[in-house]
Design a protein around this motif. Structure first.
Motif, PDB file in Angstrom:
ATOM      1  N   SER A  23      21.094  72.424  85.660  1.00 18.75           N
ATOM      2  CA  SER A  23      20.002  71.803  85.148  1.00 18.75           C
ATOM      3  C   SER A  23      19.656  70.620  85.984  1.00 18.75           C
ATOM      4  O   SER A  23      18.655  70.282  86.607  1.00 18.75           O
ATOM      5  N   LEU A  24      20.754  69.911  86.240  1.00 14.79           N
ATOM      6  CA  LEU A  24      20.820  68.612  87.104  1.00 14.79           C
ATOM      7  C   LEU A  24      20.334  68.702  88.304  1.00 14.79           C
ATOM      8  O   LEU A  24      19.457  68.303  89.168  1.00 14.79           O
ATOM      9  N   ALA A  25      21.186  70.017  89.091  1.00 13.83           N
ATOM     10  CA  ALA A  25      20.561  70.427  90.302  1.00 13.83           C
ATOM     11  C   ALA A  25      19.208  70.735  90.710  1.00 13.83           C
ATOM     12  O   ALA A  25      18.593  70.405  91.620  1.00 13.83           O
ATOM     13  N   ARG A  26      18.813  71.503  89.576  1.00 16.30           N
ATOM     14  CA  ARG A  26      17.435  72.134  89.803  1.00 16.30           C
ATOM     15  C   ARG A  26      16.534  70.865  89.507  1.00 16.30           C
ATOM     16  O   ARG A  26      15.193  70.869  90.254  1.00 16.30           O
ATOM     17  N   LYS A  27      16.551  69.991  88.629  1.00 18.56           N
ATOM     18  CA  LYS A  27      15.890  68.974  88.451  1.00 18.56           C
ATOM     19  C   LYS A  27      15.715  68.155  89.525  1.00 18.56           C
ATOM     20  O   LYS A  27      14.561  67.469  90.106  1.00 18.56           O
TER      21      LYS A  27
ATOM     22  N   SER B 277      16.435  68.419  92.771  1.00 13.62           N
ATOM     23  CA  SER B 277      16.153  69.263  94.112  1.00 13.62           C
ATOM     24  C   SER B 277      14.722  69.691  94.089  1.00 13.62           C
ATOM     25  O   SER B 277      13.880  69.902  95.101  1.00 13.62           O
ATOM     26  N   GLY B 278      14.376  70.298  92.644  1.00 11.26           N
ATOM     27  CA  GLY B 278      12.998  70.777  92.563  1.00 11.26           C
ATOM     28  C   GLY B 278      12.870  72.114  93.143  1.00 11.26           C
ATOM     29  O   GLY B 278      12.024  72.796  93.407  1.00 11.26           O
ATOM     30  N   LYS B 279      14.303  72.770  93.221  1.00  9.56           N
ATOM     31  CA  LYS B 279      14.397  74.087  93.672  1.00  9.56           C
ATOM     32  C   LYS B 279      15.450  74.781  92.611  1.00  9.56           C
ATOM     33  O   LYS B 279      16.173  74.175  91.871  1.00  9.56           O
ATOM     34  N   ALA B 280      15.156  76.309  92.440  1.00  7.27           N
ATOM     35  CA  ALA B 280      15.727  77.080  91.479  1.00  7.27           C
ATOM     36  C   ALA B 280      17.209  77.308  91.899  1.00  7.27           C
ATOM     37  O   ALA B 280      18.127  77.293  91.026  1.00  7.27           O
ATOM     38  N   ASN B 281      17.343  77.436  93.303  1.00  9.27           N
ATOM     39  CA  ASN B 281      18.696  77.711  93.798  1.00  9.27           C
ATOM     40  C   ASN B 281      18.969  76.803  94.879  1.00  9.27           C
ATOM     41  O   ASN B 281      19.019  77.276  96.208  1.00  9.27           O
ATOM     42  N   PRO B 282      19.339  75.380  94.815  1.00 12.64           N
ATOM     43  CA  PRO B 282      19.236  74.536  96.116  1.00 12.64           C
ATOM     44  C   PRO B 282      20.697  74.724  96.780  1.00 12.64           C
ATOM     45  O   PRO B 282      21.713  75.036  96.023  1.00 12.64           O
ATOM     46  N   SER B 283      20.606  74.260  97.976  1.00  9.96           N
ATOM     47  CA  SER B 283      21.941  74.394  98.873  1.00  9.96           C
ATOM     48  C   SER B 283      22.428  72.968  98.691  1.00  9.96           C
ATOM     49  O   SER B 283      21.906  72.098  97.954  1.00  9.96           O
ATOM     50  N   PHE B 284      23.839  72.916  98.751  1.00  9.76           N
ATOM     51  CA  PHE B 284      24.279  71.492  98.494  1.00  9.76           C
ATOM     52  C   PHE B 284      23.758  70.557  99.556  1.00  9.76           C
ATOM     53  O   PHE B 284      23.864  69.264  99.306  1.00  9.76           O
TER      54      PHE B 284
ATOM     55  N   VAL C  15      36.098  73.227  87.129  1.00 11.44           N
ATOM     56  CA  VAL C  15      35.269  74.477  87.388  1.00 11.44           C
ATOM     57  C   VAL C  15      34.213  74.538  86.020  1.00 11.44           C
ATOM     58  O   VAL C  15      33.067  75.255  86.329  1.00 11.44           O
ATOM     59  N   ALA C  16      34.671  74.237  85.030  1.00  4.15           N
ATOM     60  CA  ALA C  16      33.807  74.682  83.978  1.00  4.15           C
ATOM     61  C   ALA C  16      32.433  73.496  84.086  1.00  4.15           C
ATOM     62  O   ALA C  16      31.618  74.138  83.632  1.00  4.15           O
ATOM     63  N   TYR C  17      32.597  72.426  84.438  1.00  6.02           N
ATOM     64  CA  TYR C  17      31.263  71.805  85.059  1.00  6.02           C
ATOM     65  C   TYR C  17      30.329  72.538  86.082  1.00  6.02           C
ATOM     66  O   TYR C  17      29.203  72.560  85.917  1.00  6.02           O
ATOM     67  N   LEU C  18      31.126  72.977  87.237  1.00  3.53           N
ATOM     68  CA  LEU C  18      30.387  73.641  87.896  1.00  3.53           C
ATOM     69  C   LEU C  18      29.673  74.803  87.709  1.00  3.53           C
ATOM     70  O   LEU C  18      28.559  75.229  88.009  1.00  3.53           O
ATOM     71  N   LEU C  19      30.039  75.362  86.454  1.00  6.14           N
ATOM     72  CA  LEU C  19      29.604  76.914  86.077  1.00  6.14           C
ATOM     73  C   LEU C  19      28.746  76.468  84.683  1.00  6.14           C
ATOM     74  O   LEU C  19      28.089  77.372  84.127  1.00  6.14           O
ATOM     75  N   SER C  20      28.537  75.205  84.399  1.00  5.89           N
ATOM     76  CA  SER C  20      27.944  74.932  83.133  1.00  5.89           C
ATOM     77  C   SER C  20      26.301  74.735  83.404  1.00  5.89           C
ATOM     78  O   SER C  20      25.735  74.462  84.536  1.00  5.89           O
TER      79      SER C  20
ATOM     80  N   SER D 147      31.534  75.178 102.625  1.00  5.03           N
ATOM     81  CA  SER D 147      30.436  74.407 103.443  1.00  5.03           C
ATOM     82  C   SER D 147      29.079  74.044 102.566  1.00  5.03           C
ATOM     83  O   SER D 147      28.853  74.533 101.513  1.00  5.03           O
ATOM     84  N   TRP D 148      28.520  72.906 102.971  1.00  4.07           N
ATOM     85  CA  TRP D 148      27.469  72.136 102.044  1.00  4.07           C
ATOM     86  C   TRP D 148      26.261  73.285 102.357  1.00  4.07           C
ATOM     87  O   TRP D 148      25.254  72.991 101.595  1.00  4.07           O
ATOM     88  N   GLY D 149      26.360  74.015 103.418  1.00  5.38           N
ATOM     89  CA  GLY D 149      25.137  75.037 103.378  1.00  5.38           C
ATOM     90  C   GLY D 149      24.940  76.002 102.360  1.00  5.38           C
ATOM     91  O   GLY D 149      24.244  76.834 102.192  1.00  5.38           O
ATOM     92  N   TYR D 150      25.990  76.150 101.583  1.00  4.95           N
ATOM     93  CA  TYR D 150      25.983  77.173 100.578  1.00  4.95           C
ATOM     94  C   TYR D 150      25.063  76.853  99.451  1.00  4.95           C
ATOM     95  O   TYR D 150      24.872  75.644  99.283  1.00  4.95           O
ATOM     96  N   THR D 151      24.513  77.910  98.756  1.00  3.83           N
ATOM     97  CA  THR D 151      23.793  77.689  97.530  1.00  3.83           C
ATOM     98  C   THR D 151      24.368  77.407  96.548  1.00  3.83           C
ATOM     99  O   THR D 151      25.604  77.926  96.222  1.00  3.83           O
ATOM    100  N   VAL D 152      23.802  76.766  95.291  1.00  2.00           N
ATOM    101  CA  VAL D 152      24.815  76.289  94.244  1.00  2.00           C
ATOM    102  C   VAL D 152      24.976  77.758  93.497  1.00  2.00           C
ATOM    103  O   VAL D 152      26.321  77.972  92.906  1.00  2.00           O
ATOM    104  N   GLU D 153      24.407  78.943  93.549  1.00  5.26           N
ATOM    105  CA  GLU D 153      24.647  79.930  92.796  1.00  5.26           C
ATOM    106  C   GLU D 153      25.631  80.821  93.563  1.00  5.26           C
ATOM    107  O   GLU D 153      26.324  81.537  93.075  1.00  5.26           O
ATOM    108  N   GLU D 154      25.609  80.644  94.982  1.00  5.71           N
ATOM    109  CA  GLU D 154      26.724  81.208  96.004  1.00  5.71           C
ATOM    110  C   GLU D 154      28.333  80.836  95.380  1.00  5.71           C
ATOM    111  O   GLU D 154      29.041  81.470  95.107  1.00  5.71           O
ATOM    112  N   VAL D 155      28.070  79.395  95.093  1.00  2.78           N
ATOM    113  CA  VAL D 155      29.458  78.922  94.847  1.00  2.78           C
ATOM    114  C   VAL D 155      29.758  79.472  93.355  1.00  2.78           C
ATOM    115  O   VAL D 155      30.973  79.446  92.857  1.00  2.78           O
ATOM    116  N   ARG D 156      28.803  79.065  92.559  1.00  2.00           N
ATOM    117  CA  ARG D 156      29.175  79.643  91.130  1.00  2.00           C
ATOM    118  C   ARG D 156      29.751  81.100  90.778  1.00  2.00           C
ATOM    119  O   ARG D 156      30.622  81.416  90.096  1.00  2.00           O
TER     120      ARG D 156
END
Length: 593
Positions: A51-55, A57-64, A41-46, A113-122
């Motif tokens: 940064s990897l997800a945004r870089k 996907s090119g989105k500020a808050n991408p879904s999975f 969970v430390a990685y998911l909140l890191s 669900s993979w439809g969730y956004t990164v920030e929803e999960v975090r």
């Protein structure tokens, strides 16, 4: 306290005992290690993951789902150049690609669900950690996005997990032993429209695996605000969470959808049965949310004690098994301070204190309490809590006055609130009451090393036969669904007291008393509800965590002169006496409110 105890030989990582599981995980072969690896969970909140997800996907808050495309379907897919420990082929799972500090043996199964956004999960994970006191570095999730070899599934179009569902999915849940269900919202949640999450929830319920629901902070606030609207809000919440239709649920992979639905068709009740079980679980969860909300509201109205650091710890007395803990200590700022400091929680359960006091140094990172002292009972290192308390908080030999029966699942404030009311009602002085409390009297270091249930049972019987014992206090937190008739050891303690003519008194915290008064205020209908509820109590249905314990308890009672039918009548009388005392105190202007 009741002997319905946690499994102390193998504490679950979620309760602070994860070091043994992590050590075992490190010794596994590379293939099995990869299959049983979880993402921290430390990685998911890191910032690193964000940064990897945004870089990518090119989105500020991408879904999975966005990350699926960005991680594996675009140029330079993650894991492409690394050998998979499971198959020996090029292309590995994310858990095989991540740095070692972000991977460990799976402690929780995440249903999501993979439809969730990164920030929803975090957000949901952050809130969950705050509420439970778990450390992000010690929680490793089975999270399909990271654990399954998505390179193989998505890039090479190989078989998905549905082909091996029966063989792999159920045993995986059983091995991990705890499910965290992440809902994106309480209002028409996406979670209840996906076939995989519905099936995961259903399987956990069927196998009696604990499921904890978590939500993002915004969704949680919305739920609380809706509940505060009363019956209108509750109806809206319940209606929304009951919209479960497994037959029309979807999946990203059509083959998965049909495979899972075929399995549901073969279950008892088919789709309707699955829907009914999920609805029931959701409604029970809403009920718990409402109860906790009420408890928080009431607790805010109770006087708050200041905190003070623990002081004056001395070595134990002999024989320490005869000693009792003072009610004054349980109600002291000193005890509340160490409970909060060790657990990292405002109002921890006794189970959480067992882990924080005796299995680890707690959140403060100190030594396990009593580990550095010799036990007066056997001369070995590691003693009971009673042996490290200062003299003023421990009764001398023969001064133990009451036995407290209480589930370790109850919270510290449940006990303190119930004791405060009982002392006020009886006129007893806290400094003159010394309790046999399992948490304080038991040497948990011996339990860890395998002390037998029979020994604990003998200690309990010896205590009841002690001439100074004036009564058994049965502490519960609900008059309508009491724990004491559901847990075999608490039932056994009441039976034992009945057999030996030890007076039995029910005591409960303020929340339970207020709930009773609210019911009684409905006049005849309320009184009838109370009477019928208590008359339906059946102690023979009680359960125990350990099947051997249950067999011991049932044999004792069935072979006695006080069989279950007689015990039920006695327990009903104890509860009617408590109801009478609470109602009398409510209508008596000079009695405690």
């Amino acid at each position: 306290m009741s002997l319905s105890r946690p499994v102390v030989n193998a504490p679950h990582p979620s309760s602070g005992g994860g070091s043994s599981r992590q050590a075992q995980w490190k010794r596994m072969t590379a293939k099995r290690k990869s299959e049983e690896a979880g993402v921290s969970v430390a990685y998911l909140l890191s910032d690193e993951f964000l940064s990897l997800a945004r870089k990518r996907s090119g989105k500020a808050n991408p879904s999975f789902r966005d990350l699926k495309e960005a991680f594996w379907m675009a140029d330079q897919p993650i894991g492409e150049g690394q050998i998979c420990p499971r198959s020996g082929k090029m292309g590995c799972a994310l858990v095989d690609w991540l740095p070692e500090e972000y991977v460990g043996g799976q402690t929780h199964f995440l249903s999501w669900s993979w439809g969730y956004t990164v920030e929803e999960v975090r957000s949901a994970l952050r809130l969950w950690l705050t509420k439970t006191g778990l450390a992000a570095e010690e929680v490793f999730l089975f999270m399909c996005f990271f654990v399954n070899n998505q390179f193989r599934i998505l890039k090479e179009k190989s078989s998905t997990g549905s082909d091996d569902l029966v063989k792999v999915f159920g045993p995986t849940l059983e091995r991990i032993g705890i499910v965290v269900a992440l809902l994106d919202s309480w209002n028409s949640p996406q979670y209840l429209t996906r076939i995989w999450t519905i099936f995961e929830q259903f399987t956990a319920i069927q196998r009696r695996i604990p499921v904890h629901i978590i939500m993002p902070e915004a969704a949680t606030r919305g739920l609380m605000l809706t509940i505060e609207r009363g019956s209108v809000g509750l109806t809206k919440v319940c209606d929304s969470l009951c919209k479960v239709n497994s037959e029309s649920a979807e999946a990203w992979e059509p083959k998965d959808k049909e495979k899972v639905k075929d399995m549901i068709r073969n279950t008892e009740g088919s789709f309707m049965g699955v829907n009914a079980q999920i609805r029931k679980f959701m409604l029970n969860w809403v009920s718990e949310v409402v109860k906790n909300k009420m408890a928080d509201t009431i607790e805010q109205r109770l006087p708050q004690s200041g905190l003070a650091p623990p002081t004056g710890r001395t070595s134990g007395r002999c024989p320490s098994e005869e000693a009792g803990v003072s009610a004054a200590y349980l109600l002291s700022d000193e005890f509340l301070s160490i409970a909060r400091e060790r657990s990292g929680l405002e109002n921890p359960s006794w189970n959480e204190l067992v882990q924080a006091f005796f299995f680890s140094g707690g959140r403060s990172g100190g030594l396990q309490i009593g580990l550095d002292r010799r036990c007066p009972r056997d001369g070995q290192m590691g003693c009971a809590m009673i042996d490290v308390l200062s003299e003023e908080y421990v009764g001398s030999v023969g001064s133990k006055t009451h036995y407290l029966s209480c589930s370790l699942n109850f919270r510290v404030e449940d006990v303190r609130s119930a004791l405060r009311f009982w002392l006020t009602q009886t006129g007893l002085v806290a400094t003159e009451v010394f309790l046999d409390v399992y948490f304080f009297v038991t040497n948990f270091f011996r339990l860890i090393s395998g002390q037998k249930t029979e020994h604990l049972r003998d200690l309990c019987r010896r205590t009841f036969r002690h001439g100074s014992i004036k009564g058994l206090l049965v502490l519960d937190n609900s008059w309508s669904t009491p724990t004491c008739i559901q847990r075999a050891w608490m039932t056994w303690e009441m039976w034992n007291a009945t057999e030996l003519d030890v007076p039995v008194h029910i005591i409960m915290p303020e929340t339970a008393r207020e709930d009773l008064i609210e019911t009684v205020q409905r006049s005849r209908a309320g009184l009838t509800e109370v009477r019928l509820t208590i008359m339906a109590f059946d102690t023979e249905l009680a359960l125990a965590s350990n099947p051997d314990d249950l067999n011991i308890v049932m044999a004792d009672i069935r072979n006695s002169e006080t069989p279950y039918k007689t015990l039920n009548a006695k327990v009903q009388t104890y509860f009617f006496n408590w109801v009478t005392s609470v109602v009398n105190s409510y209508f008596d202007p000079v009695a405690p409110a």
